[in-house]
Design a protein around this motif. Sequence first.
Motif, PDB file in Angstrom:
ATOM      1  N   GLY A 124       0.831  -1.202   0.000  1.00 14.18           N
ATOM      2  CA  GLY A 124       0.000   0.000   0.000  1.00 14.18           C
ATOM      3  C   GLY A 124       0.866   1.252   0.000  1.00 14.18           C
ATOM      4  N   ALA A 125       1.846   1.263   0.888  1.00 15.33           N
ATOM      5  CA  ALA A 125       2.732   2.413   0.976  1.00 15.33           C
ATOM      6  C   ALA A 125       3.468   2.602  -0.341  1.00 15.33           C
ATOM      7  CB  ALA A 125       3.714   2.211   2.116  1.00 15.33           C
ATOM      8  N   LEU A 126       3.904   1.464  -0.912  1.00 17.72           N
ATOM      9  CA  LEU A 126       4.604   1.512  -2.191  1.00 17.72           C
ATOM     10  C   LEU A 126       3.734   2.190  -3.245  1.00 17.72           C
ATOM     11  CD1 LEU A 126       7.383   0.397  -2.957  1.00 17.72           C
ATOM     12  CD2 LEU A 126       6.209  -1.538  -4.021  1.00 17.72           C
ATOM     13  N   GLY A 127       2.454   1.781  -3.242  1.00 18.00           N
ATOM     14  CA  GLY A 127       1.534   2.364  -4.222  1.00 18.00           C
ATOM     15  C   GLY A 127       1.348   3.850  -3.988  1.00 18.00           C
ATOM     16  N   ARG A 128       1.327   4.254  -2.731  1.00 18.20           N
ATOM     17  CA  ARG A 128       1.068   5.670  -2.434  1.00 18.20           C
ATOM     18  C   ARG A 128       2.261   6.551  -2.785  1.00 18.20           C
ATOM     19  NH1 ARG A 128      -3.799   6.989  -2.615  1.00 18.20           N
ATOM     20  NH2 ARG A 128      -3.587   8.778  -1.232  1.00 18.20           N
ATOM     21  N   THR A 129       3.453   5.924  -2.907  1.00 12.99           N
ATOM     22  CA  THR A 129       4.618   6.754  -3.243  1.00 12.99           C
ATOM     23  C   THR A 129       4.567   7.201  -4.695  1.00 12.99           C
ATOM     24  OG1 THR A 129       5.873   4.809  -3.848  1.00 12.99           O
ATOM     25  CG2 THR A 129       6.146   5.611  -1.594  1.00 12.99           C
ATOM     26  N   VAL A 130       3.787   6.490  -5.510  1.00 13.12           N
ATOM     27  CA  VAL A 130       3.700   6.875  -6.919  1.00 13.12           C
ATOM     28  C   VAL A 130       2.995   8.220  -7.007  1.00 13.12           C
ATOM     29  CG1 VAL A 130       2.767   6.220  -9.148  1.00 13.12           C
ATOM     30  CG2 VAL A 130       3.636   4.478  -7.600  1.00 13.12           C
ATOM     31  N   LYS A 131       3.511   9.070  -7.860  1.00  9.90           N
ATOM     32  CA  LYS A 131       2.882  10.387  -8.016  1.00  9.90           C
ATOM     33  C   LYS A 131       2.070  10.412  -9.310  1.00  9.90           C
ATOM     34  CE  LYS A 131       4.569  12.881  -4.563  1.00  9.90           C
ATOM     35  NZ  LYS A 131       4.552  11.675  -3.699  1.00  9.90           N
ATOM     36  N   ALA A 132       0.895  10.921  -9.216  1.00  5.11           N
ATOM     37  CA  ALA A 132       0.086  11.040 -10.424  1.00  5.11           C
ATOM     38  C   ALA A 132      -0.395  12.476 -10.550  1.00  5.11           C
ATOM     39  CB  ALA A 132      -1.112  10.093 -10.357  1.00  5.11           C
ATOM     40  N   ARG A 133      -0.435  12.936 -11.790  1.00  2.00           N
ATOM     41  CA  ARG A 133      -0.831  14.327 -11.987  1.00  2.00           C
ATOM     42  C   ARG A 133      -2.340  14.495 -11.935  1.00  2.00           C
ATOM     43  NH1 ARG A 133       2.088  15.694 -17.380  1.00  2.00           N
ATOM     44  NH2 ARG A 133       2.249  13.440 -17.332  1.00  2.00           N
TER      45      ARG A 133
END
Lengths: 547, 257, 501
Positions: free
Chosen positions: A58-67
């Motif tokens: 989950g944390a890994l996914g949240r580190t992704v940045k999306a515009r």
Amino acid sequence: MLLPPSADDLRATARTIGRVLAVQGAVTGVLAIAALLTGDVDSASALACGAALGIGFGALGRTVKARTRRLTWTRGVVAGVASLVAVALVASVPLWLSGHYAAWIDALFDAVSGLTTTGLTLVSDLDHLSPTLVVFRGTLEVAGGVGFLMLALSLLKSLAMMGSTMEPGHGGRERIIRAPTMLWREVRTVVGALLVAGIVGVAGSLALAGVPLAALPATTLALTASAATTGGFAPLTPSVGVYHSALLEAVLVVLMLGGAVSVWAHLHAQRLDQVRKDLDARVFVATLVAVVGGAVVGLAQAGTFSQVEALVRHGAFLAVASVTTSGLSTVSPRLLATDFGALATSALIFGMVVGGMSGSMASGPKSLRVGLLLKGLVGEVRRVLSPDNTVQASWFSHQGRRERLTDAHVRSAATILLLTLAAIPVAALALLWSDPSVGLSQAIFAASSIISNVGLDIGALRPSDPAATRLLATALMVLGRLEWLAVFAFVGTLVALVRDGRRLGRGPRRRRHHARPRSSGSPGDRVALSRDVTSDASSTRTPGGTA
Amino acid sequence: MKPRPRPWLRSHLVELALFLVVVLVASAGIVWARWAAPDEPLERIAIGAAQPDDARIRAITCERTLPDAVDAAEEEAEEEAAAPPLGRVQSSEVLACPDAFDQVVVDYVGEVVGDVLRRDGGAWLLVNDDAYALESGPLAAHDAHDGANQGLAVWLPTEFLDLVDEPGNASRRGDVIEVVGRIHRADPLDGGGLTLRASSAELVRDAEPAGAAINRPQALVAVLMTLAAFAVVAWGHRNGRLSVPGLRTRRRLSKRR
Amino acid sequence: MLFRPDRDDLRIIGYYIGKVLVGLAAVMAVPLVVAVLQGALDDVTALVCGISATAGLGAFLHARLVTTKSLDWSHGMVIVALSWLVGSAMVAIPLYLSGHFGSWLDAWFDAMSGLTTSGLSLLQDLDHLSVPMNLLRHLTHFVGGQGIMLVVLTVMASSGARVSTLYVGEGRDDRIVPSIVATSKFIWLVATTWLVAGTAALWATGLVAGLSPGRALFHGVNIFMAAFDTGGFAPYSTSMAYYHSVSMEVVVLVLMVAGTLSFGMHWELWRGRARQLVDNIEMRSLGVTALVTGGIVVFGLVRAGTFDTTTALWRKGVMTLVSAHTGTGFAFNASTLYVTDWGLIAPAGIVIAMALGGMASSTAGGIKAMRVGTAATSILRDVRRAVQPDAAVVVASTTGRSRRVLEDDAVRSAVTVTVLYLLTFLVGAVAGVLADFSLDQALFESTSATANVGLSSGVLAWSNPVPLKLVYLVQMWLGRLEFMTAFALVGFVYAAARAKV
């Protein structure tokens, strides 16, 4: 022509999955602590593994940045299905580690069964499963019930509510009209109230039934979760029958009905005149009456129960469990298979194949679709009876609005129903093939239970079945719960991703917008769409090949 | 709005009632003709009772053997092949439990009906052992209804074909024969059909005529109804409302509303 | 609004029913000739009773209600629906008088079964049935299969322009050539050609099978009518298994498939357009469903250990499947064996095949390949829309006799009728279950009746309760008329009662 999702879309999807996984991980973590407190170290460690995986990924996914934060139909579907797969994979870990599953795919089956609010299980020795894991299975049902409700109300509006935008029209890029936060408020109110009322009622009736205090919390949570979300996992093998309590059964019936009634109807409970006119509600009630009647008459005819009270209690409970797609049961699978008579069995199958109301936590093809189809049928008959074959308009009431029945309504309702009806023989044949001792009606019953995400168990699907059958059942639960088309959209996106993956990273190709996508939507949609077009014209890709 | 004409049915009530009376009388006539039909069943054929309680049949369970178990079943079948004939069986027993009778030698009695399908080395027969075959004879001659026919396909070698020169039909009960032979659940020589291949046969009873008596009431009803039908046609023709092929219509059909 | 029938409507309906009955009486004269030649006096009187009752009633209605008003859409529907009911009741008279039925209802059941080309039968002691009566039963297949209305249309070709509604009401919306009369003539041309060729082939193979020339003709004519019109009656109780003949089965196979092709397809083939065999959506749909259900049946039979040789799988399994899928209903083994020897998977495949049925505008029953194909195309299009959300417009098209874009209203009526069929299968199954049969057997029988197939798993018997027989009878009627025509009758009666005619 299929276009792959842009890298930005993928990032946003990853963020969504990350959030879902993190929530799931946190809940699992809480349960792990609870297990530790009760001194159940093995369960605690198993749950901790699940929690770690959930929170970690989950944390890994949240580190992704999306515009972009724009939600579109396709992306919503992809995020929904992907989250389901991710959570199922993570949740299968603690289940498998519990040692109660012969194979990992059985644990996966149970995780999917929980998340799709089905309730069928391949667990061995359920009666000795640790209470925290029992509650964990309940949390999966709540996660699935609430998750799919949100998905259906927002992203899958088109699929579940059957407005005029039934297909992913507009190139699958129409904006979701209602903000998820607003929806969340409504869902939270309804589901929260149901769960709280359920916990109070179930705990009270369990205590009256003589369940010891120590077992009360886990049992209460598990049963409430199962009933209110129309899930159907039970804490003990004989399901509800083990408590021998009419009061508990009554409470659960109310909860199951609550779970299968749409959020809209819950929120408009005071405006009874509107609810009464609602096509969905009408068909739901009619189905319920028919199935209860069929089950009771069938049981009486088969002579299964000699007392009237037992007859009505079991008949009505099972009928409600089948129509609401809950799948809690008061009798053992064996009795269902051998002693229920063909009529009662047929009635229950019918109830399962119709399912609950759309926009609720229930699954199945939904009463609205059946209603639309019946309306279409009546219209067709009226057309035949009218002089010289003229088409006549027919209307139906849906969530307080009067809508005109179009051919598209009927067609799309029929698509889902026919897909369901076509899948039943497939699953039934697989079950017949797996186990020669299974009878035909048993196989049809089990197949309906799988595809409509009901969970009534008739003993046809067992851990000893070939892996292919168990995997097929897992897939069918997902297909049925996501109402088919969402899964196809997901698969389509995956295919595009694999085929055109090399274009990833370049971001959306910017093109001038040529033409408005053909719109067949309601006025509201069209407004939303045109806003969409004007505000995002620069970032909206045109359909492939037109430029 | 123009006034509605007087309801048509109501203004023709008498005619309608008459019409219904005629229909009722005709129906009554038909039912009477059937009811008064001669009821002359043939004599029951006395043969020994079947032996359904043979220990071996009881031992054979009626469950289908799955392919995995086929080898064992084949061995069983070989054992049975060596065993003496099972005794007399009925077709209903065989059809209800085909796997249990596969490759078993049995004794079977029944009436040959239809045709003797002569081929190289013998003929295919349909041999029925239902009530019409062994008890009351062809149904046209009597009124003892007992449902549909039931029998077995029997392969009879050429040397016994002289026994069956008169198979049963509407007007006679065919030759009743007793055959001893082996039952094949899925006979490879008949494309998988269930057959009985006879190794010996004997005549139990010769063919005998049935239903020779004529149903006189029915003939009477037929004559009356024909007269009535002709009366209707004549009436229609006279009114010029019915054109009969070969006859000139008197009045032309007037244009109606 | 619904229309309000008045006296003229009643007149016109009665008048045309009169015509139909006279036509039926003419048909019944064929076995009468045979009976006279055979000198079977009881058969002669039975047939005379039937003929005079039918002709008398027909002539009366025709003469009393004569009218020149032209038909409209709803008249056509009502006439067709009523004609099938009344016509079968009249044909039941000689059958009943033959003494082979337990009651007049049973005889009516058989007449309806014959006219709807179903092939279920409550006849008792078939093996001792006389030749003329057997011929009458099979003739009902031929007449019902080609369409009673068609009989009338050709006999009375002059009756006005709008008779086409009759033809549509009978489920024949496929007008092959512009004129309806020319169409019906073509249908008779096709049927007669097949009659001659098919009977000749069956006669020859019958001789090889060991029949005497006269008997071979009798069997050939009867089997032809039952096979080509996808009926399913047979002269003897063991149906096709009676003959033990591969060559005959091959001929029957060809006839059954020919019977399940629509007359439109026959027309295309007649004109030498063989490509239609591959392009047509119905052919494709039939091909796919036949392969799938065939696979299920063969797999099920192998799995259950019923047959282990290719010949047996072909001659019993595949032939039964074709018989079921084309809506014929010839049995290739005793019906008890479906329950006692076939396992569960193979009969399930048979039930699915029966439910799907043959081509529209043919003599076959069931949901029909046209609807299956339309629904499947529509579902596939929805799937494609979901899979390719980026494509703006997904257009699906179907190739009937010409290629056209699939519209929602076509899909709607296809799925509506499909759902009606499914519901009727289920209602009939519940009726069977209420009469204490198991669900699988009840489903088998109910599907067989509704889809006008005629295979039986042993449920149907003269000892069934009357309500169950009536359910099957109505199912056959509904299935043959494809529901809408029957609904039109109900609506008409309702409207007539309300309008107080």
